[in-house]
Every structure is written in structure tokens, then in C-alpha cells.
Design a protein around this motif. Structure first.
Motif, mmCIF file in Angstrom:
data_model
loop_
_atom_site.group_PDB
_atom_site.id
_atom_site.type_symbol
_atom_site.label_atom_id
_atom_site.label_comp_id
_atom_site.label_asym_id
_atom_site.label_seq_id
_atom_site.Cartn_x
_atom_site.Cartn_y
_atom_site.Cartn_z
ATOM 1 N N LEU A 1 0.835 -1.203 0.000
ATOM 2 C CA LEU A 1 0.000 0.000 0.000
ATOM 3 C C LEU A 1 0.871 1.256 0.000
ATOM 4 O O LEU A 1 0.537 2.249 -0.643
ATOM 5 C CB LEU A 1 -0.949 -0.007 1.197
ATOM 6 C CG LEU A 1 -2.047 1.056 1.203
ATOM 7 C CD1 LEU A 1 -2.914 0.965 -0.045
ATOM 8 C CD2 LEU A 1 -2.910 0.927 2.454
ATOM 9 N N VAL A 2 2.000 1.199 0.684
ATOM 10 C CA VAL A 2 2.942 2.322 0.658
ATOM 11 C C VAL A 2 3.505 2.472 -0.752
ATOM 12 O O VAL A 2 3.586 3.585 -1.284
ATOM 13 C CB VAL A 2 4.079 2.120 1.691
ATOM 14 C CG1 VAL A 2 5.124 3.227 1.575
ATOM 15 C CG2 VAL A 2 3.520 2.064 3.106
ATOM 16 N N GLN A 3 3.857 1.362 -1.375
ATOM 17 C CA GLN A 3 4.380 1.406 -2.747
ATOM 18 C C GLN A 3 3.323 1.945 -3.712
ATOM 19 O O GLN A 3 3.646 2.719 -4.621
ATOM 20 C CB GLN A 3 4.842 0.018 -3.178
ATOM 21 C CG GLN A 3 6.075 -0.445 -2.448
ATOM 22 C CD GLN A 3 6.409 -1.905 -2.731
ATOM 23 O OE1 GLN A 3 5.593 -2.653 -3.261
ATOM 24 N NE2 GLN A 3 7.614 -2.300 -2.356
ATOM 25 N N LEU A 4 2.075 1.537 -3.510
ATOM 26 C CA LEU A 4 0.993 2.051 -4.354
ATOM 27 C C LEU A 4 0.852 3.557 -4.190
ATOM 28 O O LEU A 4 0.653 4.276 -5.166
ATOM 29 C CB LEU A 4 -0.326 1.356 -4.024
ATOM 30 C CG LEU A 4 -1.538 1.880 -4.798
ATOM 31 C CD1 LEU A 4 -1.416 1.550 -6.278
ATOM 32 C CD2 LEU A 4 -2.826 1.338 -4.220
ATOM 33 N N THR A 5 0.967 4.035 -2.969
ATOM 34 C CA THR A 5 0.859 5.474 -2.719
ATOM 35 C C THR A 5 1.995 6.221 -3.406
ATOM 36 O O THR A 5 1.787 7.295 -3.972
ATOM 37 C CB THR A 5 0.826 5.757 -1.209
ATOM 38 O OG1 THR A 5 -0.129 4.902 -0.590
ATOM 39 C CG2 THR A 5 0.450 7.195 -0.919
ATOM 40 N N HIS A 6 3.201 5.646 -3.394
ATOM 41 C CA HIS A 6 4.319 6.231 -4.143
ATOM 42 C C HIS A 6 3.998 6.259 -5.645
ATOM 43 O O HIS A 6 4.262 7.261 -6.313
ATOM 44 C CB HIS A 6 5.613 5.439 -3.917
ATOM 45 C CG HIS A 6 6.352 5.804 -2.676
ATOM 46 N ND1 HIS A 6 7.010 6.999 -2.523
ATOM 47 C CD2 HIS A 6 6.530 5.123 -1.523
ATOM 48 C CE1 HIS A 6 7.573 7.049 -1.326
ATOM 49 N NE2 HIS A 6 7.289 5.914 -0.696
ATOM 50 N N LEU A 7 3.434 5.174 -6.152
ATOM 51 C CA LEU A 7 3.064 5.108 -7.564
ATOM 52 C C LEU A 7 2.048 6.192 -7.911
ATOM 53 O O LEU A 7 2.158 6.851 -8.946
ATOM 54 C CB LEU A 7 2.501 3.724 -7.902
ATOM 55 C CG LEU A 7 1.921 3.571 -9.313
ATOM 56 C CD1 LEU A 7 3.026 3.654 -10.359
ATOM 57 C CD2 LEU A 7 1.149 2.269 -9.436
ATOM 58 N N ILE A 8 1.081 6.387 -7.020
ATOM 59 C CA ILE A 8 0.050 7.407 -7.269
ATOM 60 C C ILE A 8 0.673 8.798 -7.311
ATOM 61 O O ILE A 8 0.362 9.604 -8.191
ATOM 62 C CB ILE A 8 -1.084 7.298 -6.231
ATOM 63 C CG1 ILE A 8 -1.858 5.991 -6.443
ATOM 64 C CG2 ILE A 8 -2.018 8.500 -6.302
ATOM 65 C CD1 ILE A 8 -2.820 5.648 -5.323
ATOM 66 N N TYR A 9 1.566 9.093 -6.363
ATOM 67 C CA TYR A 9 2.262 10.387 -6.413
ATOM 68 C C TYR A 9 3.081 10.496 -7.709
ATOM 69 O O TYR A 9 3.149 11.564 -8.318
ATOM 70 C CB TYR A 9 3.173 10.585 -5.203
ATOM 71 C CG TYR A 9 2.466 11.121 -3.991
ATOM 72 C CD1 TYR A 9 1.880 12.389 -3.990
ATOM 73 C CD2 TYR A 9 2.386 10.373 -2.818
ATOM 74 C CE1 TYR A 9 1.232 12.881 -2.876
ATOM 75 C CE2 TYR A 9 1.743 10.863 -1.687
ATOM 76 C CZ TYR A 9 1.171 12.116 -1.722
ATOM 77 O OH TYR A 9 0.528 12.610 -0.615
ATOM 78 N N GLY A 10 3.695 9.394 -8.123
ATOM 79 C CA GLY A 10 4.464 9.398 -9.360
ATOM 80 C C GLY A 10 3.593 9.708 -10.572
ATOM 81 O O GLY A 10 3.993 10.477 -11.452
ATOM 82 N N LEU A 11 2.406 9.120 -10.613
ATOM 83 C CA LEU A 11 1.481 9.400 -11.717
ATOM 84 C C LEU A 11 1.054 10.867 -11.720
ATOM 85 O O LEU A 11 1.002 11.507 -12.781
ATOM 86 C CB LEU A 11 0.255 8.486 -11.624
ATOM 87 C CG LEU A 11 0.487 7.018 -11.964
ATOM 88 C CD1 LEU A 11 -0.710 6.172 -11.559
ATOM 89 C CD2 LEU A 11 0.792 6.853 -13.443
#
Length: 134
Positions: A16-26
Motif C-alpha cells: 500500500l505504501v508502494q501504491l501510494t508512491h506510484l500514485i504520487y508518481g502518476l
């Protein structure tokens, strides 16, 4: 090789932390597209495919973040998207009037800076394993 999670991450799945990083990246990609193309930062952020995917993921996984320190990040990202959309509507109304055009140009520049700030501040807080907006 397998480092234990910091105490602040306990109770939160690393995915979930990695997903949140991905979302910020997008969201960051959408900002860069706005800066480097004929679109505005705010327009690229709200109408660009990376941000649309990001906000979809926000809504899809928001329930998984409830009650954790990541909840503030999901709320931050969703609010950034919708407030940017709202201010783009105000921009649209201003730009169609002759008197409002100077205000519209000021608004779109400030809105682009605000979006960039929100993405950067949120991502920095996430990297520091901190909630955002408190």
C-alpha cells in the motif's frame, strides 16, 4: 537483506505504501506533462491520463488506507485533484469574458504552482513516513 519495517509502518502493508508512491508518481508525471506541453499544469493534472489513473486508484484503494497514516495521503491526493478541477472551472468562466482574462491567466499560473506544491509536499511526507496535511 530483509530489513524490518520502521515502527511507523506497522499496521500498513508495504504494497500500500508502494501504491501510494506510484500514485504520487502518476500525479508528478501529469505535472511534468503540463509543464512540457501546450497544456497547462492544472489541465494536464486534471485531464491527463496519468492523473485520471491515479485518482481512480485513490478511490479504489482508499478503504485499505482507512485508519492508517496513509489515509491522510489518499485524502490529500483526492482533494488536490478535485480542488484543481473546481478552480479549472472558475478559470474557464473567467477566460470567456474579456474582463476576466487577466485574472484567468494569473489563476492558471497560481493553480499550476499549487498543484506542483501539493504533489511535492505529499510525496516528501510519504517518503519520510509521515502523514500529510496535519
Amino acid at each position: 537483506m530483509n530489513n524490518p519495517l520502521p515502527a511507523d509502518l506497522q499496521g500498513v502493508r508495504p504494497s500500500l505504501v508502494q501504491l501510494t508512491h506510484l500514485i504520487y508518481g502518476l500525479h508528478a508525471v501529469a505535472v511534468v506533462v503540463g509543464v512540457t506541453s501546450s497544456a497547462t499544469v492544472a489541465g494536464g493534472f486534471v485531464f491527463g491520463l496519468p492523473s485520471l489513473i491515479a485518482v481512480f486508484l485513490n478511490y479504489l484503494k482508499r478503504g485499505d488506507a482507512n485508519g492508517t497514516w496513509l489515509e491522510s495521503h489518499f485524502r490529500w491526493q483526492i482533494r488536490t485533484f478535485w480542488f484543481t478541477f473546481l478552480w479549472l472551472m472558475v478559470y474557464g468562466l473567467l477566460i470567456i469574458t474579456l474582463i476576466g482574462i487577466p485574472l484567468a491567466w494569473i489563476l492558471i499560473v497560481l493553480l499550476g504552482l499549487w498543484v506542483g506544491y501539493r504533489v511535492a509536499r505529499g510525496w516528501i511526507a510519504l517518503s519520510g513516513v509521515q502523514p500529510v496535511g496535519l
